[in-house]
Design a protein around this motif. Structure first.
Motif, mmCIF file in Angstrom:
data_model
loop_
_atom_site.group_PDB
_atom_site.id
_atom_site.type_symbol
_atom_site.label_atom_id
_atom_site.label_comp_id
_atom_site.label_asym_id
_atom_site.label_seq_id
_atom_site.Cartn_x
_atom_site.Cartn_y
_atom_site.Cartn_z
ATOM 1 N N PHE A 162 -0.848 28.445 18.957
ATOM 2 C CA PHE A 162 -2.010 28.609 19.128
ATOM 3 C C PHE A 162 -1.457 30.053 18.974
ATOM 4 C CE2 PHE A 162 -3.458 31.255 22.567
ATOM 5 C CZ PHE A 162 -5.159 31.705 22.298
ATOM 6 N N ILE A 163 -0.613 30.396 19.386
ATOM 7 C CA ILE A 163 -0.464 31.953 19.088
ATOM 8 C C ILE A 163 0.605 32.248 17.797
ATOM 9 C CG2 ILE A 163 2.149 33.717 19.636
ATOM 10 C CD1 ILE A 163 2.180 32.057 22.304
ATOM 11 N N ARG A 164 0.895 31.566 16.623
ATOM 12 C CA ARG A 164 1.309 32.246 15.680
ATOM 13 C C ARG A 164 -0.716 32.235 14.796
ATOM 14 N NH1 ARG A 164 4.987 27.416 13.592
ATOM 15 N NH2 ARG A 164 5.147 29.372 11.821
ATOM 16 N N ASP A 206 23.097 22.449 18.683
ATOM 17 C CA ASP A 206 21.704 22.265 17.355
ATOM 18 C C ASP A 206 20.913 23.538 17.365
ATOM 19 O OD1 ASP A 206 22.449 19.845 16.497
ATOM 20 O OD2 ASP A 206 21.139 18.692 17.941
ATOM 21 N N ILE A 207 21.034 24.666 18.249
ATOM 22 C CA ILE A 207 19.945 25.793 18.891
ATOM 23 C C ILE A 207 20.751 26.526 17.112
ATOM 24 C CG2 ILE A 207 19.700 28.120 19.660
ATOM 25 C CD1 ILE A 207 19.143 26.024 22.419
ATOM 26 N N ASP A 208 19.619 27.280 16.269
ATOM 27 C CA ASP A 208 20.850 28.036 15.699
ATOM 28 C C ASP A 208 20.059 29.796 15.498
ATOM 29 O OD1 ASP A 208 18.312 27.518 14.827
ATOM 30 O OD2 ASP A 208 19.090 26.531 12.433
ATOM 31 N N VAL A 209 18.953 29.861 16.513
ATOM 32 C CA VAL A 209 18.404 31.128 16.069
ATOM 33 C C VAL A 209 19.342 31.772 17.001
ATOM 34 C CG1 VAL A 209 16.087 30.384 16.023
ATOM 35 C CG2 VAL A 209 16.861 30.430 18.024
ATOM 36 N N PRO A 210 19.275 32.961 17.196
ATOM 37 C CA PRO A 210 19.938 34.252 17.871
ATOM 38 C C PRO A 210 19.687 33.811 19.039
ATOM 39 C CG PRO A 210 19.704 35.437 15.820
ATOM 40 C CD PRO A 210 18.439 34.123 15.360
ATOM 41 N N THR A 211 20.684 34.184 20.639
ATOM 42 C CA THR A 211 20.279 33.144 21.603
ATOM 43 C C THR A 211 20.896 34.860 22.584
ATOM 44 O OG1 THR A 211 19.906 31.180 20.701
ATOM 45 C CG2 THR A 211 20.305 31.528 23.624
ATOM 46 N N LEU A 212 20.216 34.969 23.482
ATOM 47 C CA LEU A 212 20.822 35.612 24.955
ATOM 48 C C LEU A 212 20.745 34.804 25.524
ATOM 49 C CD1 LEU A 212 21.964 37.655 26.510
ATOM 50 C CD2 LEU A 212 18.712 38.949 26.213
ATOM 51 N N PRO A 228 12.853 23.086 15.079
ATOM 52 C CA PRO A 228 12.987 25.150 14.320
ATOM 53 C C PRO A 228 11.992 25.932 13.574
ATOM 54 C CG PRO A 228 14.452 23.308 13.636
ATOM 55 C CD PRO A 228 13.714 22.945 14.391
ATOM 56 N N GLY A 229 12.644 26.796 12.997
ATOM 57 C CA GLY A 229 11.721 27.474 12.391
ATOM 58 C C GLY A 229 10.643 28.087 12.660
ATOM 59 N N VAL A 235 1.346 35.904 13.321
ATOM 60 C CA VAL A 235 3.139 36.484 13.828
ATOM 61 C C VAL A 235 3.765 34.543 13.256
ATOM 62 C CG1 VAL A 235 5.260 36.969 15.030
ATOM 63 C CG2 VAL A 235 2.873 38.073 14.917
ATOM 64 N N GLU A 236 4.564 34.802 12.449
ATOM 65 C CA GLU A 236 5.103 33.534 11.749
ATOM 66 C C GLU A 236 6.190 32.933 13.020
ATOM 67 O OE1 GLU A 236 7.456 31.897 8.326
ATOM 68 O OE2 GLU A 236 7.105 33.858 7.722
#
Length: 319
Positions: A112-114, A251-257, A142-143, A119-120
């Motif tokens: 919904f937000i996309r 399995d998480i490949d995005v930048p993460t804090l 992902p993605g 915003v992709e």
């Protein structure tokens, strides 16, 4: 002041049910075409209003950073569809609203937000049980997200103290029978929060009026003077406190804090560091906020939390 709108979207998992999403954007023409968006996901007991309590609104802070900012209520919480079993005796029905249902709501909200913002890839922030559900989403879909913040995470760490509270006394090592939901009064919420404050003067960590301000905000979506929360989360937490992760962090490949407060008795350092070590992200950070509890987002150190997350989300290394 940011513009605020309460939106409702249809659940793809249950088309007769609605997901409440609070949207905050800058009150300016530029807000009609935001360059970035962020979604905040709540924890086990309290709904999305956690992120928009007056005088300590993380949504407002995100808007100041140039975001279209969103917080959802997972179905069963807040202003989203509330199961009829919440109006029946808790013991008459089994737990509901497991992490998988929350992940479905997160997926619907992100879609919904996309579409709404164009915003992709959006940024995603989870708190407490919300780190489990956002982590599950990030690991399996992902993605669609840019960066991930796991604030006060509960992942996979054997916790005898927490197991004992959920264990069946007649059948050790097994989860006790749970009803559909649990309730929490303002006094219980104050006691839970205050138990983690180690300062001699609790007011030095927390505005004494904040408990009422926060609790009153939650009661707007409740028919009585207490908060109701589904018990599906307790089944998820039983797994985590027995050292069985609900998702694979690798399995998480995005930048993460990964970020927590030092006195957080729910999201402990051992678990946070274990999660950090297992992340598959090429870029990851671990951070702590001193003199704070599991509720640091509503405490006097909240600005420090908000600023550290903002710096991570804005970092060129996190793109």
């Amino acid at each position: 002041m940011p513009r605020c709108e309460d939106l409702f979207i249809t659940s793809s998992e249950a088309p007769n049910e609605r997901i409440h999403v609070r949207e905050k954007t800058a009150d300016s023409p530029a807000a009609d075409t935001p360059a970035k968006a962020v979604l905040f996901v709540h924890g086990a007991t309290y709904p999305g209003v956690m992120f928009d309590v007056p005088t300590s609104s993380w949504l407002d802070h995100a808007v100041d950073d140039g975001y279209a900012a969103y917080a959802l209520d997972v179905r069963g919480y807040g202003a989203s569809t509330r199961s009829p079993v919440l109006d029946e005796p808790a013991q008459d029905n089994p737990p509901f609203a497991r992490a998988e249902s929350a992940v479905a709501d997160i997926a619907d909200t992100i879609a919904f937000i996309r579409e709404r913002t164009g915003v992709e890839k959006i940024d995603l922030v989870g708190w407490s049980w919300g780190t489990m559900t956002t982590g599950m989403y990030a690991a399996s879909q992902p993605g669609t997200i840019n960066r991930l913040v796991l604030f006060a995470p509960v992942y996979s760490c054997e916790r005898r103290d927490r197991i004992a509270a959920l264990e069946d006394r007649d059948n050790p090592h097994r989860l006790r029978p749970l009803g559909a939901y649990r309730t929490e009064t303002a006094a219980q919420a104050r006691e839970r929060w205050g138990a983690e404050i180690t300062a001699a003067d609790p007011d030095s960590w927390r505005d004494p009026a904040m408990v009422e301000r926060w609790y009153d905000a939650m009661l707007r979506d409740e028919p009585a003077d207490f908060v109701r929360a589904p018990n599906g989360v307790l089944v998820d937490l039983w797994e985590a406190f027995n050292g069985r992760a609900r998702y694979e962090a690798g399995d998480i490949d995005v930048p993460t804090l990964v970020i927590r407060a030092t006195e957080d008795a729910t999201a402990i350092r051992e678990d946070g560091l274990g999660l950090y070590d297992r992340l598959g992200s090429a870029y990851k950070q671990y951070d702590e906020i001193g003199r704070g509890t599991h509720f640091v987002l509503l405490e006097r150190r909240a600005p420090q939390l908000f600023d550290r997350v903002s710096r991570f989300l804005a970092s060129p290394l996190a793109h």
